[in-house]
Design a protein around this motif. Structure first.
Motif, mmCIF file in Angstrom:
data_model
loop_
_atom_site.group_PDB
_atom_site.id
_atom_site.type_symbol
_atom_site.label_atom_id
_atom_site.label_comp_id
_atom_site.label_asym_id
_atom_site.label_seq_id
_atom_site.Cartn_x
_atom_site.Cartn_y
_atom_site.Cartn_z
ATOM 1 N N PHE A 234 -37.198 -10.623 -4.043
ATOM 2 C CA PHE A 234 -36.706 -9.412 -4.698
ATOM 3 C C PHE A 234 -35.431 -9.691 -5.476
ATOM 4 N N ALA A 235 -34.533 -10.505 -4.921
ATOM 5 C CA ALA A 235 -33.294 -10.848 -5.617
ATOM 6 C C ALA A 235 -33.595 -11.617 -6.905
ATOM 7 N N ALA A 236 -34.535 -12.547 -6.843
ATOM 8 C CA ALA A 236 -34.912 -13.304 -8.041
ATOM 9 C C ALA A 236 -35.552 -12.391 -9.075
ATOM 10 N N TRP A 237 -36.431 -11.489 -8.637
ATOM 11 C CA TRP A 237 -37.057 -10.547 -9.565
ATOM 12 C C TRP A 237 -36.006 -9.665 -10.220
ATOM 13 N N HIS A 238 -35.045 -9.192 -9.455
ATOM 14 C CA HIS A 238 -34.022 -8.303 -10.013
ATOM 15 C C HIS A 238 -33.157 -9.053 -11.025
ATOM 16 N N LYS A 239 -32.796 -10.290 -10.714
ATOM 17 C CA LYS A 239 -31.959 -11.054 -11.643
ATOM 18 C C LYS A 239 -32.692 -11.319 -12.953
ATOM 19 N N PHE A 240 -33.911 -11.833 -12.868
ATOM 20 C CA PHE A 240 -34.616 -12.240 -14.077
ATOM 21 C C PHE A 240 -35.436 -11.118 -14.709
ATOM 22 N N GLY A 241 -35.767 -10.085 -13.958
ATOM 23 C CA GLY A 241 -36.566 -9.007 -14.494
ATOM 24 C C GLY A 241 -35.761 -7.801 -14.929
ATOM 25 N N VAL A 242 -34.532 -7.658 -14.394
ATOM 26 C CA VAL A 242 -33.733 -6.481 -14.708
ATOM 27 C C VAL A 242 -32.385 -6.858 -15.309
ATOM 28 N N SER A 243 -31.620 -7.677 -14.604
ATOM 29 C CA SER A 243 -30.244 -7.962 -15.026
ATOM 30 C C SER A 243 -30.157 -8.743 -16.334
ATOM 31 N N GLU A 244 -30.920 -9.815 -16.437
ATOM 32 C CA GLU A 244 -30.843 -10.635 -17.644
ATOM 33 C C GLU A 244 -31.315 -9.885 -18.895
ATOM 34 N N PRO A 245 -32.447 -9.163 -18.857
ATOM 35 C CA PRO A 245 -32.819 -8.384 -20.051
ATOM 36 C C PRO A 245 -31.781 -7.314 -20.406
ATOM 37 N N ARG A 246 -31.161 -6.734 -19.393
ATOM 38 C CA ARG A 246 -30.140 -5.722 -19.650
ATOM 39 C C ARG A 246 -28.924 -6.356 -20.325
ATOM 40 N N LYS A 247 -28.533 -7.531 -19.850
ATOM 41 C CA LYS A 247 -27.400 -8.232 -20.479
ATOM 42 C C LYS A 247 -27.708 -8.551 -21.938
ATOM 43 N N ARG A 248 -28.932 -9.025 -22.189
ATOM 44 C CA ARG A 248 -29.309 -9.348 -23.568
ATOM 45 C C ARG A 248 -29.320 -8.099 -24.446
ATOM 46 N N ALA A 249 -29.766 -6.975 -23.907
ATOM 47 C CA ALA A 249 -29.806 -5.734 -24.682
ATOM 48 C C ALA A 249 -28.394 -5.274 -25.029
ATOM 49 N N TYR A 250 -27.475 -5.339 -24.065
ATOM 50 C CA TYR A 250 -26.088 -4.968 -24.341
ATOM 51 C C TYR A 250 -25.474 -5.912 -25.371
ATOM 52 N N GLU A 251 -25.738 -7.202 -25.213
ATOM 53 C CA GLU A 251 -25.218 -8.195 -26.154
ATOM 54 C C GLU A 251 -25.697 -7.904 -27.577
ATOM 55 N N GLU A 252 -26.980 -7.623 -27.704
ATOM 56 C CA GLU A 252 -27.559 -7.334 -29.015
ATOM 57 C C GLU A 252 -26.975 -6.049 -29.608
ATOM 58 N N PHE A 253 -26.764 -5.041 -28.769
ATOM 59 C CA PHE A 253 -26.222 -3.772 -29.247
ATOM 60 C C PHE A 253 -24.795 -3.950 -29.759
ATOM 61 N N TYR A 254 -23.967 -4.677 -29.007
ATOM 62 C CA TYR A 254 -22.562 -4.796 -29.370
ATOM 63 C C TYR A 254 -22.301 -5.844 -30.452
ATOM 64 N N LYS A 255 -23.312 -6.608 -30.878
ATOM 65 C CA LYS A 255 -23.116 -7.552 -31.981
ATOM 66 C C LYS A 255 -22.761 -6.816 -33.268
ATOM 67 N N ASN A 256 -23.450 -5.716 -33.528
ATOM 68 C CA ASN A 256 -23.264 -4.991 -34.781
ATOM 69 C C ASN A 256 -22.607 -3.627 -34.588
ATOM 70 N N TYR A 257 -22.060 -3.356 -33.420
ATOM 71 C CA TYR A 257 -21.498 -2.038 -33.129
ATOM 72 C C TYR A 257 -20.073 -1.942 -33.661
ATOM 73 N N ASP A 258 -19.807 -0.878 -34.390
ATOM 74 C CA ASP A 258 -18.470 -0.624 -34.904
ATOM 75 C C ASP A 258 -18.009 0.713 -34.332
ATOM 76 N N ALA A 259 -17.056 0.674 -33.400
ATOM 77 C CA ALA A 259 -16.615 1.877 -32.708
ATOM 78 C C ALA A 259 -15.924 2.850 -33.654
ATOM 79 N N VAL A 260 -15.152 2.336 -34.584
ATOM 80 C CA VAL A 260 -14.434 3.213 -35.518
ATOM 81 C C VAL A 260 -15.423 3.939 -36.417
ATOM 82 N N LYS A 261 -16.408 3.223 -36.913
ATOM 83 C CA LYS A 261 -17.428 3.831 -37.757
ATOM 84 C C LYS A 261 -18.203 4.903 -36.985
ATOM 85 N N GLU A 262 -18.518 4.621 -35.738
ATOM 86 C CA GLU A 262 -19.220 5.587 -34.895
ATOM 87 C C GLU A 262 -18.362 6.828 -34.644
#
Length: 78
Positions: A32-60
């Motif tokens: 379960f720990a391995a599934w959570h790390k590779f099935g939940v945590s890592e994709p979530r980290k990548r999604a946040y990383e991708e979102f904040y690459k082009n995010y401009d807080a002032v523009k928002e």
């Protein structure tokens, strides 16, 4: 009649069952720990990383201010 049924092994029964259930618990929790790390945590980290690459807080903030989302901040008048 009693000779047909073997006597139950009561001595060490708790130890045997604990070993069996502890091994199962360790395998299940590790899986379960391995599934959570590779099935939940890592994709979530990548999604946040991708979102904040082009995010401009002032523009928002400016876009939200122009639409009137904030009550205490007035939109700028040209």
């Amino acid at each position: 009649m009693s000779a047909l049924l073997p006597k139950p092994r009561m001595r060490g029964l708790l130890n045997r069952r604990l070993k069996f259930h502890l091994a199962g618990l360790l395998l299940f929790s590790g899986g379960f720990a391995a599934w959570h790390k590779f099935g939940v945590s890592e994709p979530r980290k990548r999604a946040y990383e991708e979102f904040y690459k082009n995010y401009d807080a002032v523009k928002e903030f400016e876009a939200m201010r122009e639409t009137g989302v904030f009550e205490s901040v007035q939109p700028t008048k040209p």
